[in-house]
Design an enzyme around this catalytic site. Structure first.
Site, PDB file in Angstrom:
ATOM      1  N   LYS A 107       0.861  -1.190   0.000  1.00 55.63           N
ATOM      2  CA  LYS A 107       0.000   0.000   0.000  1.00 55.63           C
ATOM      3  C   LYS A 107       0.886   1.225   0.000  1.00 55.63           C
ATOM      4  O   LYS A 107       2.019   1.177   0.483  1.00 55.63           O
ATOM      5  CB  LYS A 107      -0.898   0.016   1.243  1.00 55.63           C
ATOM      6  CG  LYS A 107      -2.118   0.887   1.083  1.00 55.63           C
ATOM      7  CD  LYS A 107      -3.226   0.154   0.360  1.00 55.63           C
ATOM      8  CE  LYS A 107      -4.458   1.000   0.174  1.00 55.63           C
ATOM      9  NZ  LYS A 107      -5.603   0.193  -0.281  1.00 55.63           N
TER      10      LYS A 107
HETATM   11  P1  NAD Z   1     -12.836   8.427  -2.496  1.00 52.58           P
HETATM   12  O1  NAD Z   1     -11.811   9.420  -2.181  1.00 52.58           O
HETATM   13  O2  NAD Z   1     -13.303   8.254  -3.898  1.00 52.58           O
HETATM   14  O3  NAD Z   1     -14.141   8.655  -1.624  1.00 52.58           O
HETATM   15  C1  NAD Z   1     -14.149   8.836  -0.236  1.00 52.58           C
HETATM   16  C2  NAD Z   1     -15.445   9.566   0.106  1.00 52.58           C
HETATM   17  O4  NAD Z   1     -15.567   9.655   1.521  1.00 52.58           O
HETATM   18  C3  NAD Z   1     -15.464  10.997  -0.433  1.00 52.58           C
HETATM   19  O5  NAD Z   1     -16.724  11.261  -1.015  1.00 52.58           O
HETATM   20  C4  NAD Z   1     -15.233  11.846   0.816  1.00 52.58           C
HETATM   21  O6  NAD Z   1     -15.811  13.136   0.727  1.00 52.58           O
HETATM   22  C5  NAD Z   1     -15.890  10.984   1.871  1.00 52.58           C
HETATM   23  N1  NAD Z   1     -15.380  11.271   3.210  1.00 52.58           N
HETATM   24  C6  NAD Z   1     -14.118  11.575   3.579  1.00 52.58           C
HETATM   25  N2  NAD Z   1     -14.053  11.790   4.895  1.00 52.58           N
HETATM   26  C7  NAD Z   1     -15.291  11.596   5.375  1.00 52.58           C
HETATM   27  C8  NAD Z   1     -15.876  11.673   6.655  1.00 52.58           C
HETATM   28  N3  NAD Z   1     -15.138  12.004   7.722  1.00 52.58           N
HETATM   29  N4  NAD Z   1     -17.186  11.409   6.789  1.00 52.58           N
HETATM   30  C9  NAD Z   1     -17.940  11.074   5.714  1.00 52.58           C
HETATM   31  N5  NAD Z   1     -17.447  11.006   4.462  1.00 52.58           N
HETATM   32  C10 NAD Z   1     -16.145  11.265   4.306  1.00 52.58           C
HETATM   33  O7  NAD Z   1     -12.270   7.045  -1.912  1.00 52.58           O
HETATM   34  P2  NAD Z   1     -12.657   5.567  -2.327  1.00 52.58           P
HETATM   35  O8  NAD Z   1     -11.708   5.120  -3.374  1.00 52.58           O
HETATM   36  O9  NAD Z   1     -14.120   5.467  -2.535  1.00 52.58           O
HETATM   37  O10 NAD Z   1     -12.238   4.782  -0.995  1.00 52.58           O
HETATM   38  C11 NAD Z   1     -13.091   4.708   0.140  1.00 52.58           C
HETATM   39  C12 NAD Z   1     -12.663   3.539   1.012  1.00 52.58           C
HETATM   40  O11 NAD Z   1     -12.692   2.335   0.235  1.00 52.58           O
HETATM   41  C13 NAD Z   1     -11.245   3.618   1.583  1.00 52.58           C
HETATM   42  O12 NAD Z   1     -11.218   2.995   2.843  1.00 52.58           O
HETATM   43  C14 NAD Z   1     -10.444   2.786   0.602  1.00 52.58           C
HETATM   44  O13 NAD Z   1      -9.257   2.263   1.176  1.00 52.58           O
HETATM   45  C15 NAD Z   1     -11.438   1.697   0.282  1.00 52.58           C
HETATM   46  N6  NAD Z   1     -11.173   0.987  -0.972  1.00 52.58           N
HETATM   47  C16 NAD Z   1     -11.151   1.639  -2.170  1.00 52.58           C
HETATM   48  C17 NAD Z   1     -10.921   0.931  -3.346  1.00 52.58           C
HETATM   49  C18 NAD Z   1     -10.959   1.576  -4.715  1.00 52.58           C
HETATM   50  O14 NAD Z   1     -10.917   0.825  -5.704  1.00 52.58           O
HETATM   51  N7  NAD Z   1     -11.073   2.870  -4.840  1.00 52.58           N
HETATM   52  C19 NAD Z   1     -10.691  -0.452  -3.283  1.00 52.58           C
HETATM   53  C20 NAD Z   1     -10.723  -1.094  -2.043  1.00 52.58           C
HETATM   54  C21 NAD Z   1     -10.972  -0.355  -0.902  1.00 52.58           C
END
Ligand code: NAD
Length: 476
Positions: A107
Protein backbone atom coordinates in the site's frame (compact mmCIF):
# COMPACT_ATOMS: atom_id res chain seq x y z
CA UNK A 1 -12.18 -8.59 28.77
CA UNK A 2 -13.86 -5.52 27.28
CA UNK A 3 -11.48 -3.01 25.76
CA UNK A 4 -11.45 0.57 27.05
CA UNK A 5 -8.76 2.15 24.87
CA UNK A 6 -8.67 2.16 21.11
CA UNK A 7 -5.71 0.44 19.40
CA UNK A 8 -4.15 2.01 16.30
CA UNK A 9 -5.36 0.86 12.86
CA UNK A 10 -2.36 -1.47 12.44
CA UNK A 11 -2.79 -2.86 15.96
CA UNK A 12 -6.46 -3.39 15.16
CA UNK A 13 -5.58 -5.46 12.08
CA UNK A 14 -2.99 -7.40 14.11
CA UNK A 15 -5.52 -8.12 16.87
CA UNK A 16 -7.98 -9.49 14.33
CA UNK A 17 -5.19 -11.53 12.75
CA UNK A 18 -4.16 -12.91 16.16
CA UNK A 19 -7.71 -13.92 16.99
CA UNK A 20 -7.83 -16.07 13.86
CA UNK A 21 -4.25 -17.35 14.11
CA UNK A 22 -4.93 -18.59 17.66
CA UNK A 23 -7.51 -20.97 16.17
CA UNK A 24 -5.05 -22.33 13.60
CA UNK A 25 -2.23 -24.77 13.82
CA UNK A 26 0.61 -22.81 12.24
CA UNK A 27 4.24 -23.92 12.58
CA UNK A 28 6.21 -21.92 15.15
CA UNK A 29 7.54 -18.69 13.68
CA UNK A 30 5.37 -18.74 10.58
CA UNK A 31 2.53 -16.86 12.25
CA UNK A 32 4.92 -14.01 13.12
CA UNK A 33 6.42 -14.07 9.60
CA UNK A 34 2.99 -13.68 8.00
CA UNK A 35 1.80 -10.97 10.41
CA UNK A 36 4.72 -8.55 10.28
CA UNK A 37 5.14 -5.91 7.59
CA UNK A 38 8.29 -6.67 5.56
CA UNK A 39 9.33 -3.10 4.78
CA UNK A 40 8.10 0.48 4.64
CA UNK A 41 9.83 3.08 2.55
CA UNK A 42 9.37 6.71 3.53
CA UNK A 43 10.21 9.42 1.04
CA UNK A 44 10.36 13.18 1.46
CA UNK A 45 10.60 15.02 -1.82
CA UNK A 46 10.39 18.61 -2.94
CA UNK A 47 8.33 20.11 -5.75
CA UNK A 48 8.64 23.74 -6.81
CA UNK A 49 5.14 25.21 -6.87
CA UNK A 50 3.85 28.78 -6.79
CA UNK A 51 7.39 30.16 -6.64
CA UNK A 52 8.63 28.12 -3.69
CA UNK A 53 9.71 24.62 -2.75
CA UNK A 54 7.08 22.40 -1.10
CA UNK A 55 8.11 19.22 0.68
CA UNK A 56 5.80 16.19 0.60
CA UNK A 57 5.94 12.97 2.64
CA UNK A 58 4.98 9.66 1.04
CA UNK A 59 5.09 5.97 1.94
CA UNK A 60 5.07 2.61 0.21
CA UNK A 61 4.74 -0.42 2.44
CA UNK A 62 5.36 -4.00 1.39
CA UNK A 63 3.63 -6.31 3.82
CA UNK A 64 4.23 -9.72 2.29
CA UNK A 65 6.09 -10.90 -0.79
CA UNK A 66 4.96 -14.53 -0.64
CA UNK A 67 3.72 -13.77 -4.16
CA UNK A 68 5.02 -11.11 -6.53
CA UNK A 69 4.21 -8.58 -7.70
CA UNK A 70 2.82 -7.10 -4.53
CA UNK A 71 -0.30 -5.05 -4.98
CA UNK A 72 -2.14 -2.23 -3.27
CA UNK A 73 -3.55 1.23 -3.81
CA UNK A 74 -2.01 4.66 -3.37
CA UNK A 75 -3.95 7.01 -1.10
CA UNK A 76 -3.79 10.82 -1.18
CA UNK A 77 -5.01 12.24 2.14
CA UNK A 78 -3.72 14.50 4.89
CA UNK A 79 -4.13 11.78 7.53
CA UNK A 80 -1.80 9.33 5.75
CA UNK A 81 0.85 7.94 8.12
CA UNK A 82 3.09 4.91 8.43
CA UNK A 83 0.79 3.01 10.80
CA UNK A 84 -2.15 3.44 8.42
CA UNK A 85 -0.19 2.45 5.31
CA UNK A 86 1.15 -0.68 7.05
CA UNK A 87 -2.34 -1.67 8.21
CA UNK A 88 -3.70 -1.24 4.69
CA UNK A 89 -0.77 -3.22 3.21
CA UNK A 90 -1.48 -6.10 5.61
CA UNK A 91 -5.15 -6.08 4.61
CA UNK A 92 -4.05 -6.28 0.97
CA UNK A 93 -2.08 -9.48 1.67
CA UNK A 94 -5.11 -11.16 3.23
CA UNK A 95 -7.54 -9.75 0.65
CA UNK A 96 -5.52 -11.02 -2.32
CA UNK A 97 -5.21 -14.45 -0.70
CA UNK A 98 -8.94 -14.63 0.05
CA UNK A 99 -10.02 -13.82 -3.52
CA UNK A 100 -7.14 -15.75 -5.08
CA UNK A 101 -5.51 -12.81 -6.82
CA UNK A 102 -1.87 -13.93 -7.21
CA UNK A 103 -0.26 -11.01 -5.40
CA UNK A 104 1.46 -10.12 -2.16
CA UNK A 105 0.23 -7.13 -0.17
CA UNK A 106 1.38 -3.52 -0.43
CA UNK A 107 0.00 0.00 0.00
CA UNK A 108 1.13 3.55 -0.53
CA UNK A 109 0.14 6.97 0.61
CA UNK A 110 0.98 10.63 0.21
CA UNK A 111 0.18 13.22 2.88
CA UNK A 112 -1.69 15.77 0.84
CA UNK A 113 -5.12 17.32 0.45
CA UNK A 114 -5.62 17.09 -3.32
CA UNK A 115 -8.35 19.75 -3.17
CA UNK A 116 -5.73 22.39 -2.33
CA UNK A 117 -3.92 22.03 -5.65
CA UNK A 118 -4.61 22.77 -9.31
CA UNK A 119 -4.64 19.85 -11.72
CA UNK A 120 -1.24 20.70 -13.26
CA UNK A 121 0.24 20.92 -9.75
CA UNK A 122 -1.21 17.53 -8.82
CA UNK A 123 0.35 16.11 -11.97
CA UNK A 124 3.79 17.43 -11.01
CA UNK A 125 3.48 16.08 -7.46
CA UNK A 126 2.15 12.67 -8.56
CA UNK A 127 4.84 12.26 -11.22
CA UNK A 128 7.55 13.11 -8.74
CA UNK A 129 6.18 10.65 -6.17
CA UNK A 130 5.95 7.99 -8.91
CA UNK A 131 9.56 8.72 -9.92
CA UNK A 132 10.75 8.26 -6.33
CA UNK A 133 8.92 4.92 -6.03
CA UNK A 134 9.75 3.61 -9.53
CA UNK A 135 13.47 4.19 -9.16
CA UNK A 136 13.40 1.82 -6.16
CA UNK A 137 11.23 -0.75 -7.95
CA UNK A 138 8.31 0.14 -5.70
CA UNK A 139 6.42 0.63 -8.94
CA UNK A 140 7.21 -2.17 -11.37
CA UNK A 141 5.03 -4.58 -13.42
CA UNK A 142 6.69 -7.65 -11.94
CA UNK A 143 7.40 -6.38 -8.43
CA UNK A 144 4.97 -3.77 -7.20
CA UNK A 145 1.76 -2.65 -8.90
CA UNK A 146 -0.22 0.23 -7.33
CA UNK A 147 -3.88 1.09 -7.95
CA UNK A 148 -6.30 3.87 -6.95
CA UNK A 149 -7.47 4.39 -3.38
CA UNK A 150 -8.93 7.29 -1.44
CA UNK A 151 -8.13 10.59 -3.15
CA UNK A 152 -6.76 9.01 -6.32
CA UNK A 153 -8.39 7.69 -9.48
CA UNK A 154 -7.86 7.08 -13.20
CA UNK A 155 -6.16 10.43 -13.70
CA UNK A 156 -3.37 9.77 -11.19
CA UNK A 157 -2.91 6.20 -12.44
CA UNK A 158 -2.45 7.50 -16.02
CA UNK A 159 0.26 9.92 -14.81
CA UNK A 160 1.99 7.13 -12.88
CA UNK A 161 1.89 4.77 -15.89
CA UNK A 162 3.30 7.46 -18.15
CA UNK A 163 6.02 8.38 -15.67
CA UNK A 164 7.09 4.74 -15.39
CA UNK A 165 7.07 4.36 -19.21
CA UNK A 166 9.32 7.45 -19.55
CA UNK A 167 11.79 5.91 -17.12
CA UNK A 168 11.66 2.44 -18.73
CA UNK A 169 11.44 3.12 -22.43
CA UNK A 170 12.15 -0.45 -23.55
CA UNK A 171 9.89 -2.27 -21.09
CA UNK A 172 7.20 -3.80 -23.30
CA UNK A 173 5.07 -4.49 -20.20
CA UNK A 174 5.29 -0.99 -18.79
CA UNK A 175 1.51 -0.51 -18.82
CA UNK A 176 1.17 -3.31 -16.27
CA UNK A 177 3.08 -1.18 -13.72
CA UNK A 178 -0.16 0.22 -12.32
CA UNK A 179 -3.87 -0.61 -12.56
CA UNK A 180 -7.01 1.51 -12.52
CA UNK A 181 -5.86 3.41 -15.63
CA UNK A 182 -8.31 5.01 -18.06
CA UNK A 183 -9.44 2.72 -20.91
CA UNK A 184 -7.45 4.65 -23.51
CA UNK A 185 -4.26 4.31 -21.45
CA UNK A 186 -4.36 0.54 -21.00
CA UNK A 187 -7.22 0.30 -18.49
CA UNK A 188 -9.99 -2.26 -18.47
CA UNK A 189 -13.75 -1.85 -18.82
CA UNK A 190 -15.47 -1.92 -15.45
CA UNK A 191 -12.49 -1.01 -13.23
CA UNK A 192 -13.79 2.38 -12.06
CA UNK A 193 -16.93 0.89 -10.54
CA UNK A 194 -15.32 -2.46 -9.62
CA UNK A 195 -15.11 -2.00 -5.84
CA UNK A 196 -18.71 -0.74 -5.57
CA UNK A 197 -19.85 -3.49 -7.94
CA UNK A 198 -18.03 -6.00 -5.72
CA UNK A 199 -19.92 -4.68 -2.67
CA UNK A 200 -23.17 -5.27 -4.57
CA UNK A 201 -22.14 -8.80 -5.59
CA UNK A 202 -21.03 -9.54 -2.01
CA UNK A 203 -24.46 -8.52 -0.67
CA UNK A 204 -26.24 -10.49 -3.38
CA UNK A 205 -24.27 -13.59 -2.42
CA UNK A 206 -24.98 -13.01 1.28
CA UNK A 207 -28.71 -12.82 0.56
CA UNK A 208 -28.51 -16.12 -1.37
CA UNK A 209 -27.86 -17.82 2.00
CA UNK A 210 -31.07 -17.62 4.07
CA UNK A 211 -29.33 -18.99 7.17
CA UNK A 212 -26.78 -16.17 7.07
CA UNK A 213 -29.50 -13.58 6.45
CA UNK A 214 -31.39 -14.96 9.45
CA UNK A 215 -28.22 -14.70 11.57
CA UNK A 216 -28.45 -10.94 11.01
CA UNK A 217 -32.13 -11.01 11.99
CA UNK A 218 -33.15 -10.16 8.43
CA UNK A 219 -35.16 -12.01 5.81
CA UNK A 220 -35.93 -11.92 2.11
CA UNK A 221 -33.76 -10.25 -0.51
CA UNK A 222 -32.07 -6.90 -1.04
CA UNK A 223 -35.33 -5.56 -2.42
CA UNK A 224 -36.73 -2.88 -0.12
CA UNK A 225 -33.85 -3.07 2.38
CA UNK A 226 -33.04 0.27 4.03
CA UNK A 227 -29.39 1.19 3.49
CA UNK A 228 -27.18 3.92 4.99
CA UNK A 229 -23.94 4.71 3.18
CA UNK A 230 -21.01 6.70 4.52
CA UNK A 231 -18.84 8.34 1.83
CA UNK A 232 -20.25 8.92 -1.64
CA UNK A 233 -16.86 8.63 -3.33
CA UNK A 234 -15.81 5.99 -5.81
CA UNK A 235 -16.76 2.97 -3.70
CA UNK A 236 -19.80 4.35 -1.85
CA UNK A 237 -21.35 6.00 -4.89
CA UNK A 238 -21.18 2.92 -7.10
CA UNK A 239 -22.35 0.56 -4.35
CA UNK A 240 -25.31 2.84 -3.49
CA UNK A 241 -26.19 3.41 -7.15
CA UNK A 242 -26.21 -0.28 -8.08
CA UNK A 243 -28.06 -1.37 -4.93
CA UNK A 244 -30.80 1.21 -5.46
CA UNK A 245 -31.10 0.98 -9.26
CA UNK A 246 -30.65 -2.77 -9.74
CA UNK A 247 -31.63 -4.49 -6.48
CA UNK A 248 -34.49 -2.33 -5.22
CA UNK A 249 -32.73 -1.29 -2.00
CA UNK A 250 -33.64 2.08 -0.51
CA UNK A 251 -30.75 4.42 0.31
CA UNK A 252 -32.18 6.27 3.31
CA UNK A 253 -28.97 7.95 4.49
CA UNK A 254 -25.82 9.33 2.88
CA UNK A 255 -23.08 10.57 5.22
CA UNK A 256 -20.41 12.91 3.84
CA UNK A 257 -17.69 15.20 5.24
CA UNK A 258 -20.10 18.12 5.69
CA UNK A 259 -22.99 16.25 7.29
CA UNK A 260 -25.52 13.68 6.22
CA UNK A 261 -28.67 13.51 4.12
CA UNK A 262 -31.54 11.49 5.49
CA UNK A 263 -34.87 10.48 4.00
CA UNK A 264 -36.78 7.35 5.02
CA UNK A 265 -38.49 7.32 1.59
CA UNK A 266 -35.12 6.87 -0.10
CA UNK A 267 -32.61 9.27 -1.67
CA UNK A 268 -31.87 9.71 -5.36
CA UNK A 269 -28.20 8.65 -5.35
CA UNK A 270 -27.42 10.09 -8.77
CA UNK A 271 -28.94 13.47 -7.86
CA UNK A 272 -26.93 13.58 -4.61
CA UNK A 273 -23.73 12.70 -6.45
CA UNK A 274 -24.31 15.45 -9.03
CA UNK A 275 -24.97 17.90 -6.19
CA UNK A 276 -21.68 16.95 -4.49
CA UNK A 277 -19.74 17.29 -7.75
CA UNK A 278 -21.20 20.77 -8.29
CA UNK A 279 -21.22 22.12 -4.72
CA UNK A 280 -18.40 20.17 -3.04
CA UNK A 281 -20.63 18.62 -0.37
CA UNK A 282 -24.15 17.58 0.54
CA UNK A 283 -25.09 20.84 2.29
CA UNK A 284 -28.04 22.56 0.60
CA UNK A 285 -29.30 19.45 -1.21
CA UNK A 286 -33.00 20.28 -1.50
CA UNK A 287 -34.79 16.92 -1.32
CA UNK A 288 -33.73 15.54 2.08
CA UNK A 289 -33.13 16.43 5.71
CA UNK A 290 -29.58 17.66 6.33
CA UNK A 291 -27.99 16.42 9.56
CA UNK A 292 -24.97 18.64 10.36
CA UNK A 293 -23.34 16.06 12.67
CA UNK A 294 -23.25 13.37 9.97
CA UNK A 295 -21.63 10.71 12.15
CA UNK A 296 -24.83 10.35 14.20
CA UNK A 297 -26.57 8.90 11.13
CA UNK A 298 -24.35 5.81 11.52
CA UNK A 299 -26.55 5.13 14.54
CA UNK A 300 -29.92 5.39 12.74
CA UNK A 301 -32.26 2.40 12.27
CA UNK A 302 -31.57 0.66 8.96
CA UNK A 303 -31.11 -2.86 7.59
CA UNK A 304 -27.65 -2.48 6.08
CA UNK A 305 -24.90 -0.03 7.01
CA UNK A 306 -22.22 0.57 4.37
CA UNK A 307 -19.24 2.52 5.73
CA UNK A 308 -17.39 3.45 2.52
CA UNK A 309 -15.25 6.42 3.55
CA UNK A 310 -12.42 5.86 6.00
CA UNK A 311 -11.16 3.72 8.86
CA UNK A 312 -12.11 3.77 12.52
CA UNK A 313 -15.56 5.40 12.12
CA UNK A 314 -17.30 2.72 14.18
CA UNK A 315 -15.33 2.64 17.40
CA UNK A 316 -15.62 2.37 21.16
CA UNK A 317 -17.43 5.71 21.34
CA UNK A 318 -20.41 4.75 19.16
CA UNK A 319 -20.46 0.95 18.60
CA UNK A 320 -23.08 0.23 21.25
CA UNK A 321 -25.46 2.73 19.60
CA UNK A 322 -25.10 1.33 16.06
CA UNK A 323 -28.42 -0.35 15.32
CA UNK A 324 -27.80 -1.85 11.87
CA UNK A 325 -28.03 -5.66 12.08
CA UNK A 326 -25.78 -6.02 9.03
CA UNK A 327 -22.63 -3.99 8.30
CA UNK A 328 -20.69 -4.40 5.08
CA UNK A 329 -17.22 -2.87 5.32
CA UNK A 330 -16.83 -1.21 1.92
CA UNK A 331 -14.01 0.96 3.33
CA UNK A 332 -10.87 -0.57 4.80
CA UNK A 333 -10.95 -0.86 8.59
CA UNK A 334 -14.12 1.15 9.34
CA UNK A 335 -14.78 -0.94 12.48
CA UNK A 336 -12.05 -0.90 15.12
CA UNK A 337 -11.08 -4.08 17.01
CA UNK A 338 -12.86 -2.79 20.15
CA UNK A 339 -16.05 -1.95 18.25
CA UNK A 340 -15.91 -5.32 16.53
CA UNK A 341 -16.01 -7.00 19.94
CA UNK A 342 -19.03 -4.95 21.05
CA UNK A 343 -20.90 -5.57 17.80
CA UNK A 344 -20.19 -9.30 17.82
CA UNK A 345 -21.62 -9.53 21.32
CA UNK A 346 -24.76 -7.74 20.10
CA UNK A 347 -25.13 -10.23 17.26
CA UNK A 348 -24.43 -7.75 14.46
CA UNK A 349 -23.24 -9.53 11.32
CA UNK A 350 -20.20 -7.86 9.75
CA UNK A 351 -19.14 -8.67 6.18
CA UNK A 352 -15.43 -7.87 6.56
CA UNK A 353 -13.43 -5.39 4.48
CA UNK A 354 -10.91 -7.91 3.20
CA UNK A 355 -13.78 -9.58 1.36
CA UNK A 356 -16.30 -6.76 0.89
CA UNK A 357 -14.05 -4.36 -1.01
CA UNK A 358 -11.99 -6.96 -2.88
CA UNK A 359 -13.77 -6.14 -6.16
CA UNK A 360 -11.17 -3.45 -6.88
CA UNK A 361 -8.14 -5.70 -6.66
CA UNK A 362 -9.97 -8.47 -8.51
CA UNK A 363 -10.60 -6.30 -11.56
CA UNK A 364 -7.11 -4.81 -11.17
CA UNK A 365 -5.85 -8.36 -11.54
CA UNK A 366 -7.80 -8.70 -14.80
CA UNK A 367 -6.34 -5.38 -16.00
CA UNK A 368 -2.79 -6.49 -15.18
CA UNK A 369 -3.31 -9.76 -17.08
CA UNK A 370 -4.76 -7.81 -20.02
CA UNK A 371 -1.72 -5.51 -20.05
CA UNK A 372 0.70 -8.43 -19.97
CA UNK A 373 -1.15 -10.31 -22.70
CA UNK A 374 -1.45 -7.14 -24.83
CA UNK A 375 -4.95 -8.03 -25.97
CA UNK A 376 -8.46 -7.04 -24.96
CA UNK A 377 -10.51 -9.81 -23.32
CA UNK A 378 -12.98 -11.35 -25.74
CA UNK A 379 -11.24 -10.09 -28.88
CA UNK A 380 -10.34 -13.54 -30.22
CA UNK A 381 -13.49 -15.48 -29.41
CA UNK A 382 -16.40 -13.07 -29.56
CA UNK A 383 -17.29 -13.39 -33.26
CA UNK A 384 -16.64 -17.11 -33.29
CA UNK A 385 -19.00 -17.49 -30.32
CA UNK A 386 -21.60 -15.42 -32.16
CA UNK A 387 -21.25 -17.61 -35.28
CA UNK A 388 -21.88 -20.76 -33.24
CA UNK A 389 -24.92 -19.17 -31.62
CA UNK A 390 -26.15 -18.19 -35.09
CA UNK A 391 -26.29 -21.88 -35.99
CA UNK A 392 -28.61 -22.65 -33.06
CA UNK A 393 -30.77 -19.61 -33.77
CA UNK A 394 -31.25 -20.61 -37.40
CA UNK A 395 -32.32 -24.09 -36.29
CA UNK A 396 -34.78 -22.57 -33.82
CA UNK A 397 -36.10 -20.32 -36.58
CA UNK A 398 -36.71 -23.43 -38.71
CA UNK A 399 -38.63 -24.97 -35.80
CA UNK A 400 -40.53 -21.73 -35.34
CA UNK A 401 -41.69 -21.85 -38.99
CA UNK A 402 -42.55 -25.55 -38.75
CA UNK A 403 -44.63 -25.24 -35.56
CA UNK A 404 -46.57 -22.21 -36.77
CA UNK A 405 -48.77 -20.72 -34.03
CA UNK A 406 -48.01 -23.54 -31.58
CA UNK A 407 -44.62 -22.06 -30.59
CA UNK A 408 -42.52 -19.02 -31.34
CA UNK A 409 -39.24 -17.59 -30.13
CA UNK A 410 -39.52 -14.99 -27.35
CA UNK A 411 -39.06 -11.43 -28.51
CA UNK A 412 -35.44 -10.24 -28.16
CA UNK A 413 -34.20 -13.82 -27.72
CA UNK A 414 -32.29 -13.74 -30.98
CA UNK A 415 -30.55 -10.42 -30.32
CA UNK A 416 -29.70 -11.33 -26.72
CA UNK A 417 -28.48 -14.82 -27.51
CA UNK A 418 -26.41 -13.78 -30.48
CA UNK A 419 -24.46 -11.12 -28.67
CA UNK A 420 -21.07 -12.55 -27.70
CA UNK A 421 -19.54 -11.31 -24.45
CA UNK A 422 -17.44 -8.16 -24.70
CA UNK A 423 -14.78 -7.11 -22.20
CA UNK A 424 -17.25 -5.55 -19.74
CA UNK A 425 -19.45 -8.66 -19.61
CA UNK A 426 -16.39 -10.84 -19.07
CA UNK A 427 -15.06 -8.58 -16.31
CA UNK A 428 -18.42 -8.62 -14.53
CA UNK A 429 -18.70 -12.37 -14.86
CA UNK A 430 -15.17 -12.87 -13.47
CA UNK A 431 -15.89 -10.48 -10.60
CA UNK A 432 -19.22 -12.10 -9.76
CA UNK A 433 -17.63 -15.55 -9.77
CA UNK A 434 -14.78 -14.36 -7.53
CA UNK A 435 -17.12 -12.75 -5.00
CA UNK A 436 -19.37 -15.81 -4.85
CA UNK A 437 -16.53 -18.30 -4.37
CA UNK A 438 -14.73 -16.18 -1.78
CA UNK A 439 -17.95 -15.75 0.21
CA UNK A 440 -18.59 -19.47 0.16
CA UNK A 441 -15.07 -20.27 1.37
CA UNK A 442 -15.49 -17.84 4.26
CA UNK A 443 -19.03 -18.93 5.13
CA UNK A 444 -18.01 -22.59 5.18
CA UNK A 445 -15.49 -21.92 7.97
CA UNK A 446 -18.05 -19.75 9.79
CA UNK A 447 -20.63 -22.54 9.77
CA UNK A 448 -18.47 -25.62 10.07
CA UNK A 449 -16.26 -24.60 12.98
CA UNK A 450 -17.90 -24.20 16.35
CA UNK A 451 -14.98 -22.05 17.55
CA UNK A 452 -15.50 -19.47 14.74
CA UNK A 453 -18.36 -17.13 15.50
CA UNK A 454 -18.06 -14.48 12.81
CA UNK A 455 -17.25 -13.90 9.15
CA UNK A 456 -14.16 -11.79 9.85
CA UNK A 457 -12.39 -14.53 11.80
CA UNK A 458 -13.43 -16.99 9.09
CA UNK A 459 -12.02 -14.70 6.37
CA UNK A 460 -8.70 -14.38 8.22
CA UNK A 461 -8.49 -18.16 8.66
CA UNK A 462 -9.04 -18.77 4.92
CA UNK A 463 -6.54 -16.06 3.97
CA UNK A 464 -3.82 -16.95 6.48
CA UNK A 465 -4.08 -20.60 5.48
CA UNK A 466 -3.48 -19.68 1.82
CA UNK A 467 -0.52 -17.44 2.64
CA UNK A 468 0.92 -20.15 4.90
CA UNK A 469 0.62 -22.70 2.09
CA UNK A 470 2.53 -20.37 -0.26
CA UNK A 471 5.32 -20.00 2.28
CA UNK A 472 5.43 -23.76 2.82
CA UNK A 473 5.58 -24.34 -0.94
CA UNK A 474 8.67 -22.09 -0.96
CA UNK A 475 10.22 -24.36 1.67
CA UNK A 476 9.91 -21.83 4.51
P1 NAD B 1 -12.84 8.43 -2.50
O1 NAD B 1 -11.81 9.42 -2.18
O2 NAD B 1 -13.30 8.25 -3.90
O3 NAD B 1 -14.14 8.66 -1.62
C1 NAD B 1 -14.15 8.84 -0.24
C2 NAD B 1 -15.45 9.57 0.11
O4 NAD B 1 -15.57 9.65 1.52
C3 NAD B 1 -15.46 11.00 -0.43
O5 NAD B 1 -16.72 11.26 -1.01
C4 NAD B 1 -15.23 11.85 0.82
O6 NAD B 1 -15.81 13.14 0.73
C5 NAD B 1 -15.89 10.98 1.87
N1 NAD B 1 -15.38 11.27 3.21
C6 NAD B 1 -14.12 11.57 3.58
N2 NAD B 1 -14.05 11.79 4.89
C7 NAD B 1 -15.29 11.60 5.37
C8 NAD B 1 -15.88 11.67 6.66
N3 NAD B 1 -15.14 12.00 7.72
N4 NAD B 1 -17.19 11.41 6.79
C9 NAD B 1 -17.94 11.07 5.71
N5 NAD B 1 -17.45 11.01 4.46
C10 NAD B 1 -16.14 11.27 4.31
O7 NAD B 1 -12.27 7.04 -1.91
P2 NAD B 1 -12.66 5.57 -2.33
O8 NAD B 1 -11.71 5.12 -3.37
O9 NAD B 1 -14.12 5.47 -2.53
O10 NAD B 1 -12.24 4.78 -1.00
C11 NAD B 1 -13.09 4.71 0.14
C12 NAD B 1 -12.66 3.54 1.01
O11 NAD B 1 -12.69 2.34 0.23
C13 NAD B 1 -11.25 3.62 1.58
O12 NAD B 1 -11.22 2.99 2.84
C14 NAD B 1 -10.44 2.79 0.60
O13 NAD B 1 -9.26 2.26 1.18
C15 NAD B 1 -11.44 1.70 0.28
N6 NAD B 1 -11.17 0.99 -0.97
C16 NAD B 1 -11.15 1.64 -2.17
C17 NAD B 1 -10.92 0.93 -3.35
C18 NAD B 1 -10.96 1.58 -4.72
O14 NAD B 1 -10.92 0.82 -5.70
N7 NAD B 1 -11.07 2.87 -4.84
C19 NAD B 1 -10.69 -0.45 -3.28
C20 NAD B 1 -10.72 -1.09 -2.04
C21 NAD B 1 -10.97 -0.36 -0.90
Amino acid sequence: MTRTTEPSFRESVDLMFNRAAALMDLPPGLEEKIRVCNATYTVRFGVRLRGQMHTFVGYRSVHSEHMEPVKGGIRFATAVNQDEVEALAALMTYKCALVEAPFGGSKGGLCIDPREYEEYEMEQITRRFAYELAKRDLINPSQNVPAPDMGTGEREMAWIADQYARMNTTDINSRACVTGKPLNAGGIAGRVEATGRGVQYALREFFRHPKDVAAAGLEGSLDGKRVIVQGLGNVGYHAAKFLSEEDGSKIIGIIERDGALFDTDGLDVEAVRQWIVKHGGVTGFPDATHVPDGGTVLEEECDILVPAALEGVINLSNADRVKAPLIIEAANGPVTAGADEILRKKGTVIIPDMYANAGGVTVSYFEWVKNLSHIRFGRMQRRQEEARHELIVSELQRLDRYLGDAWSMSPNFKAQYLRGAGELELVRSGLDDTMRIAYQSMAEVWHDRSDVGDLRTAAYIVAIDKVAKSYRAKGL
